[in-house]
Write a protein that holds these residues in place. Structure first.
Motif, PDB file in Angstrom:
ATOM      1  N   LYS A 100      -4.328   9.486  -7.286  1.00 25.89           N
ATOM      2  CA  LYS A 100      -4.062   8.089  -6.978  1.00 25.89           C
ATOM      3  C   LYS A 100      -2.765   7.921  -6.195  1.00 25.89           C
ATOM      4  N   LEU A 101      -2.067   9.029  -5.952  1.00 22.97           N
ATOM      5  CA  LEU A 101      -0.761   8.956  -5.300  1.00 22.97           C
ATOM      6  C   LEU A 101      -0.477  10.255  -4.556  1.00 22.97           C
ATOM      7  N   LYS A 102       0.222  10.114  -3.431  1.00 21.75           N
ATOM      8  CA  LYS A 102       0.711  11.258  -2.673  1.00 21.75           C
ATOM      9  C   LYS A 102       2.182  11.006  -2.365  1.00 21.75           C
ATOM     10  N   ILE A 103       3.008  12.058  -2.458  1.00 21.79           N
ATOM     11  CA  ILE A 103       4.427  11.945  -2.115  1.00 21.79           C
ATOM     12  C   ILE A 103       4.709  12.899  -0.965  1.00 21.79           C
ATOM     13  N   VAL A 104       5.257  12.370   0.121  1.00 22.33           N
ATOM     14  CA  VAL A 104       5.515  13.166   1.322  1.00 22.33           C
ATOM     15  C   VAL A 104       6.917  12.877   1.846  1.00 22.33           C
ATOM     16  N   GLY A 105       7.364  13.728   2.759  1.00 20.49           N
ATOM     17  CA  GLY A 105       8.659  13.525   3.389  1.00 20.49           C
ATOM     18  C   GLY A 105       8.510  13.177   4.855  1.00 20.49           C
ATOM     19  N   GLY A 106       9.459  12.382   5.361  1.00 18.99           N
ATOM     20  CA  GLY A 106       9.452  12.017   6.769  1.00 18.99           C
ATOM     21  C   GLY A 106      10.851  12.120   7.354  1.00 18.99           C
ATOM     22  N   TYR A 107      10.953  12.574   8.596  1.00 16.89           N
ATOM     23  CA  TYR A 107      12.239  12.701   9.289  1.00 16.89           C
ATOM     24  C   TYR A 107      12.214  11.792  10.507  1.00 16.89           C
ATOM     25  N   GLY A 121      21.704   8.325   2.011  1.00 17.34           N
ATOM     26  CA  GLY A 121      21.246   9.684   1.758  1.00 17.34           C
ATOM     27  C   GLY A 121      19.858   9.779   1.175  1.00 17.34           C
ATOM     28  N   ASN A 122      19.164   8.651   1.076  1.00 13.01           N
ATOM     29  CA  ASN A 122      17.802   8.591   0.501  1.00 13.01           C
ATOM     30  C   ASN A 122      17.639   9.487  -0.725  1.00 13.01           C
ATOM     31  N   ILE A 123      18.554   9.333  -1.674  1.00 11.93           N
ATOM     32  CA  ILE A 123      18.521  10.163  -2.876  1.00 11.93           C
ATOM     33  C   ILE A 123      17.744   9.463  -3.997  1.00 11.93           C
ATOM     34  N   ALA A 124      17.105  10.278  -4.818  1.00 10.36           N
ATOM     35  CA  ALA A 124      16.285   9.753  -5.912  1.00 10.36           C
ATOM     36  C   ALA A 124      17.121   9.666  -7.188  1.00 10.36           C
ATOM     37  N   PHE A 131       0.817  -1.217   0.000  1.00 12.77           N
ATOM     38  CA  PHE A 131       0.000   0.000   0.000  1.00 12.77           C
ATOM     39  C   PHE A 131       0.847   1.262   0.000  1.00 12.77           C
ATOM     40  N   ALA A 132       2.145   1.152   0.330  1.00  6.27           N
ATOM     41  CA  ALA A 132       2.998   2.336   0.398  1.00  6.27           C
ATOM     42  C   ALA A 132       4.398   2.009  -0.089  1.00  6.27           C
ATOM     43  N   SER A 133       5.067   3.046  -0.614  1.00  9.86           N
ATOM     44  CA  SER A 133       6.470   2.932  -1.012  1.00  9.86           C
ATOM     45  C   SER A 133       7.308   3.828  -0.109  1.00  9.86           C
ATOM     46  N   ILE A 134       8.520   3.370   0.170  1.00  9.41           N
ATOM     47  CA  ILE A 134       9.444   4.146   0.996  1.00  9.41           C
ATOM     48  C   ILE A 134      10.750   4.331   0.235  1.00  9.41           C
ATOM     49  N   LEU A 135      11.198   5.581   0.113  1.00 10.76           N
ATOM     50  CA  LEU A 135      12.548   5.862  -0.356  1.00 10.76           C
ATOM     51  C   LEU A 135      13.330   6.268   0.890  1.00 10.76           C
ATOM     52  N   GLY A 136      14.111   5.332   1.413  1.00 12.91           N
ATOM     53  CA  GLY A 136      14.778   5.578   2.675  1.00 12.91           C
ATOM     54  C   GLY A 136      16.285   5.450   2.580  1.00 12.91           C
ATOM     55  N   CYS A 137      16.952   5.890   3.632  1.00 10.61           N
ATOM     56  CA  CYS A 137      18.403   5.763   3.714  1.00 10.61           C
ATOM     57  C   CYS A 137      18.768   4.308   3.987  1.00 10.61           C
ATOM     58  N   ALA A 138      19.954   3.923   3.537  1.00  9.93           N
ATOM     59  CA  ALA A 138      20.425   2.554   3.746  1.00  9.93           C
ATOM     60  C   ALA A 138      20.885   2.310   5.178  1.00  9.93           C
ATOM     61  N   ASP A 139      20.862   3.320   6.019  1.00 15.48           N
ATOM     62  CA  ASP A 139      21.298   3.202   7.414  1.00 15.48           C
ATOM     63  C   ASP A 139      20.624   2.018   8.099  1.00 15.48           C
ATOM     64  N   ALA A 180      14.171  18.061  -1.570  1.00 14.28           N
ATOM     65  CA  ALA A 180      14.767  18.061  -2.911  1.00 14.28           C
ATOM     66  C   ALA A 180      14.488  16.754  -3.636  1.00 14.28           C
ATOM     67  N   GLN A 181      14.558  15.652  -2.914  1.00 16.10           N
ATOM     68  CA  GLN A 181      14.294  14.350  -3.534  1.00 16.10           C
ATOM     69  C   GLN A 181      12.818  14.196  -3.886  1.00 16.10           C
ATOM     70  N   ILE A 182      11.949  14.787  -3.077  1.00 15.32           N
ATOM     71  CA  ILE A 182      10.522  14.780  -3.407  1.00 15.32           C
ATOM     72  C   ILE A 182      10.277  15.497  -4.726  1.00 15.32           C
ATOM     73  N   GLN A 183      10.949  16.621  -4.925  1.00 14.30           N
ATOM     74  CA  GLN A 183      10.786  17.360  -6.174  1.00 14.30           C
ATOM     75  C   GLN A 183      11.283  16.548  -7.366  1.00 14.30           C
ATOM     76  N   LYS A 184      12.365  15.800  -7.174  1.00 14.38           N
ATOM     77  CA  LYS A 184      12.850  14.927  -8.248  1.00 14.38           C
ATOM     78  C   LYS A 184      11.807  13.876  -8.602  1.00 14.38           C
ATOM     79  N   LEU A 185      11.187  13.304  -7.585  1.00 17.48           N
ATOM     80  CA  LEU A 185      10.158  12.293  -7.833  1.00 17.48           C
ATOM     81  C   LEU A 185       8.955  12.907  -8.548  1.00 17.48           C
TER      82      LEU A 185
END
Length: 237
Positions: A218-225, A120-123, A89-97, A199-204
């Motif tokens: 059908k989609l929302k893109i958000v940031g999380g800290y 660095g969770n870069i797109a 139901f969701a996708s995560i672009l996360g850091c490899a930490d 910045a990565q959200i804007q790339k997406l």
């Protein structure tokens, strides 16, 4: 409560409808296999929307942070269920930490999240392509770009010292956020991390596939800290 979603059947026409012609329908047909393009439908337990998908992520993280995890969708029966096909139901672009494993910090299980992890969770082009696949083909309703406290990649980008191998390619992608944060007050690492998330959200959002899905609601893109000390995710905007 875990969310279930129906498997989808994608025709060539639907791929073009959502601006996916650039992906190449021949590649999709040959490379992804008929099981993905003509998957069996399963019952819908809930009418999932981008807002509901986001709330499910936040609810799961709240359970994790308060040490009330339910550990959903981690049984053997769930393993058997998703072996037949996935519908996250969701996708995560996360850091490899290693300290930020998505299924754990969002209290989800097998088949719930479509996760891309990179320092660095870069797109990158490949990460964007993967997330396009997750949203267009698998039907994820929200993409969350997750950065975290005391990120080593962010610290290295701020320091700007020479690095060996291909590590520098990661830092180069973060440097614009370092530059844009130089005159801001507060903790520099946190400030750059949050700027990098945006910045990565804007790339997406520059992806024709993802932008069309957003336009169609059908989609929302958000940031999380992610706070390493508390386990809490806060929305970055």
């Amino acid at each position: 409560m875990s969310i279930r979603h129906p498997q989808i059947s994608l025709s060539r026409r639907s791929l073009f409808k959502f601006g996916a012609g650039a992906i190449g329908t021949g590649v999709l047909t040959a490379g992804l296999g008929s099981n993905l393009l003509a998957a069996e439908k399963t019952p819908v337990e809930e009418d999932i929307t981008p807002d509901k998908a986001l709330q499910e992520l936040l609810d799961g993280n709240e359970r994790f942070a308060k040490r009330k995890r339910r550990n959903p969708d981690q049984s053997y029966s769930r393993l058997v269920e998703v072996a037949k096909g996935q519908k996250p139901f969701a996708s995560i672009l996360g850091c490899a930490d290693s300290r930020v494993p998505s299924e754990i910090v969002f209290d989800q299980g097998l088949g719930d999240l479509f996760v891309c992890r990179i320092a660095g969770n870069i797109a990158t082009t490949q990460q964007i392509g993967s997330l396009e696949f997750g949203s267009l083909v698998l039907g994820t309703k929200v993409i969350m770009v997750v950065g975290h406290e005391r990120c080593g990649a962010i610290q290295a980008a701020i320091k700007g010292a020479p690095v060996p191998g291909n590590i520098g390619s990661l830092l180069e992608a973060i440097k614009p956020s370092v530059e844009s944060s130089k005159d801001k007050s507060g903790d520099m690492v946190e400030t750059v991390c949050k700027a990098n998330i945006l910045a990565q959200i804007q790339k997406l959002k520059s992806s024709s596939v993802l932008s069309e899905l957003i336009k169609a609601e059908k989609l929302k893109i958000v940031g999380g800290y992610y706070d390493l000390d508390t386990g809490e995710i806060s929305i970055v905007s």
